[in-house]
Scaffold this active site. Structure first.
Site, PDB file in Angstrom:
ATOM      1  N   CYS A  77      -5.052  -7.794 -17.981  1.00  0.00           N
ATOM      2  CA  CYS A  77      -6.248  -7.903 -18.818  1.00  0.00           C
ATOM      3  C   CYS A  77      -6.569  -9.379 -19.093  1.00  0.00           C
ATOM      4  O   CYS A  77      -5.739 -10.106 -19.643  1.00  0.00           O
ATOM      5  CB  CYS A  77      -6.040  -7.164 -20.129  1.00  0.00           C
ATOM      6  SG  CYS A  77      -5.543  -5.434 -19.907  1.00  0.00           S
ATOM      7  N   CYS A 209      -8.864   6.555 -31.897  1.00  0.00           N
ATOM      8  CA  CYS A 209      -9.440   5.276 -32.311  1.00  0.00           C
ATOM      9  C   CYS A 209      -9.663   4.447 -31.055  1.00  0.00           C
ATOM     10  O   CYS A 209      -8.734   4.265 -30.256  1.00  0.00           O
ATOM     11  CB  CYS A 209      -8.467   4.574 -33.261  1.00  0.00           C
ATOM     12  SG  CYS A 209      -8.837   2.842 -33.606  1.00  0.00           S
ATOM     13  N   ARG A 279     -14.745  -0.953 -37.722  1.00  0.00           N
ATOM     14  CA  ARG A 279     -13.783  -1.933 -38.213  1.00  0.00           C
ATOM     15  C   ARG A 279     -14.027  -3.295 -37.563  1.00  0.00           C
ATOM     16  O   ARG A 279     -14.039  -3.407 -36.334  1.00  0.00           O
ATOM     17  CB  ARG A 279     -12.357  -1.486 -37.921  1.00  0.00           C
ATOM     18  CG  ARG A 279     -11.298  -2.401 -38.531  1.00  0.00           C
ATOM     19  CD  ARG A 279      -9.895  -2.031 -38.089  1.00  0.00           C
ATOM     20  NE  ARG A 279      -9.714  -0.597 -38.068  1.00  0.00           N
ATOM     21  CZ  ARG A 279      -9.047   0.045 -37.113  1.00  0.00           C
ATOM     22  NH1 ARG A 279      -8.528  -0.617 -36.106  1.00  0.00           N
ATOM     23  NH2 ARG A 279      -8.908   1.345 -37.157  1.00  0.00           N
TER      24      ARG A 279
END
Length: 333
Positions: A77, A209, A279
């Site tokens: 990543c 989530c 969030r």
């Protein structure tokens, strides 16, 4: 008020009405939010706040992360300082012992966090790592009234079952970027791999989530598609991260965000996912800077303390920011 400003105010309030009625924004409407003139930012935030206030009032959920396993990750990543391709000087250690994970929960309580997030680098947990997390979660649940979120990578059905039985309330597995942009960010797993884990988690009775990192070279159209994708997946919590381009990572030179655009992204997610926890996550302090308090108008949740390998502002400053804005912390019951 001029005719132009009244028209702009009406436009954003119309999007708020649409969100409150359960309707999905179109691509054109989503882009209008991201392309909103800066002098319309306050009316835009006010409209997003009306949606946020309808579902969450003025409560702010606090979350705390423990970096349960650092570095040593075989994935590539491009944003991550812990990946195999990163040259960033981060700590590298295997999974923390159960006692350390339990101590972290005590610290979460002291910071007034309602959710404690156990995060481990890697493609997915080994048997030993899962055993350690399961034992820690059981003890934490006996001691503290915390919601436990685990983030351990790709899971299979049996692993989901074990986490559920241990008491894990939520599982985080970020999509990170849009499907069309995915191969530009990582090649060692696919977008669909992450979707399948989220589907397994939800099927297993754990609250899903999933969110994104904005500012990794994606187009504005892809940002809208990202918001629409998590709406379609029906995840319960959406962390919106803003890229912190850490030196030593492939994306270290990326710097395309400003505080005003970040706030527009948060407003977009609130309009498209009106009933979900939005969030403000990694990169909050770096990208929102002096405007981070305004993020509480569209978002109803933040992290307190440090992130995985980068520092956040102190929990005391976060508590003060919340009070200064006239909001209140939603503490663990």
């Amino acid at each position: 008020m001029t005719l132009h400003s009244f028209s702009s105010l009406f436009k954003w309030e119309k999007l708020a009405d649409k969100a409150l009625q359960g309707e999905t924004l179109s691509m054109e409407e989503g882009l209008s939010v991201l392309n909103a003139p800066d002098d319309e930012l306050l009316p835009l935030l006010q409209a997003s706040f009306r949606v946020r206030c309808h579902y969450f009032g003025k409560k702010v959920k606090l979350n705390m992360i423990i970096n349960a396993k650092s570095g040593l990750c075989p994935e590539d990543c491009g944003y991550c300082s812990q990946s195999i391709v990163s040259q960033a000087p981060v700590e590298r250690y295997s999974l923390l012992k159960k006692e350390d994970l339990v101590d972290g929960a005590k610290e979460a309580m002291e910071r007034k966090a309602g959710t404690y997030c156990i995060v481990a680098s890697g493609r997915g947990p080994t048997r030993r790592e899962l055993d350690e997390v399961v034992q820690a979660v059981r003890e934490i649940k006996e001691k503290y009234p915390l919601k436990i979120c685990a983030c351990l990578g790709i899971l299979n059905e049996d692993q989901v079952k074990r986490l559920k039985e241990a008491g894990v309330d939520r599982y985080n597995h970020n999509l990170n970027t849009g499907e069309k942009h995915y191969e530009n960010i990582t090649t060692t797993h696919t977008y669909q791999d992450r979707v399948e884990t989220l589907q397994l988690v939800k099927k297993g009775g754990i609250s899903p989530c999933s969110g994104y990192i904005v500012g990794m070279g994606e187009t504005k159209e892809q940002v809208v598609e990202m918001a629409l994708a998590v709406r379609e997946l029906d995840v319960d919590s959406i962390p919106v991260n803003f890229l912190n381009p850490i030196p030593g990572t492939p994306l270290e030179g990326m710097n395309e965000l400003n505080p005003r655009y970040c706030l527009k992204v948060l407003a977009l997610f609130r309009f498209i996912c009106p009933q979900k926890e939005i969030r403000v996550s990694g990169g909050r302090e770096v990208n929102l800077r002096h405007l981070q308090a305004l993020s509480l108008y569209p978002a109803n949740s933040i992290f307190v303390g440090d992130y995985l390998t980068t520092e956040g502002q102190s929990a005391l400053l976060d508590h003060q920011m919340i009070r200064d804005m006239g909001f209140e912390v939603e503490e663990a019951e």
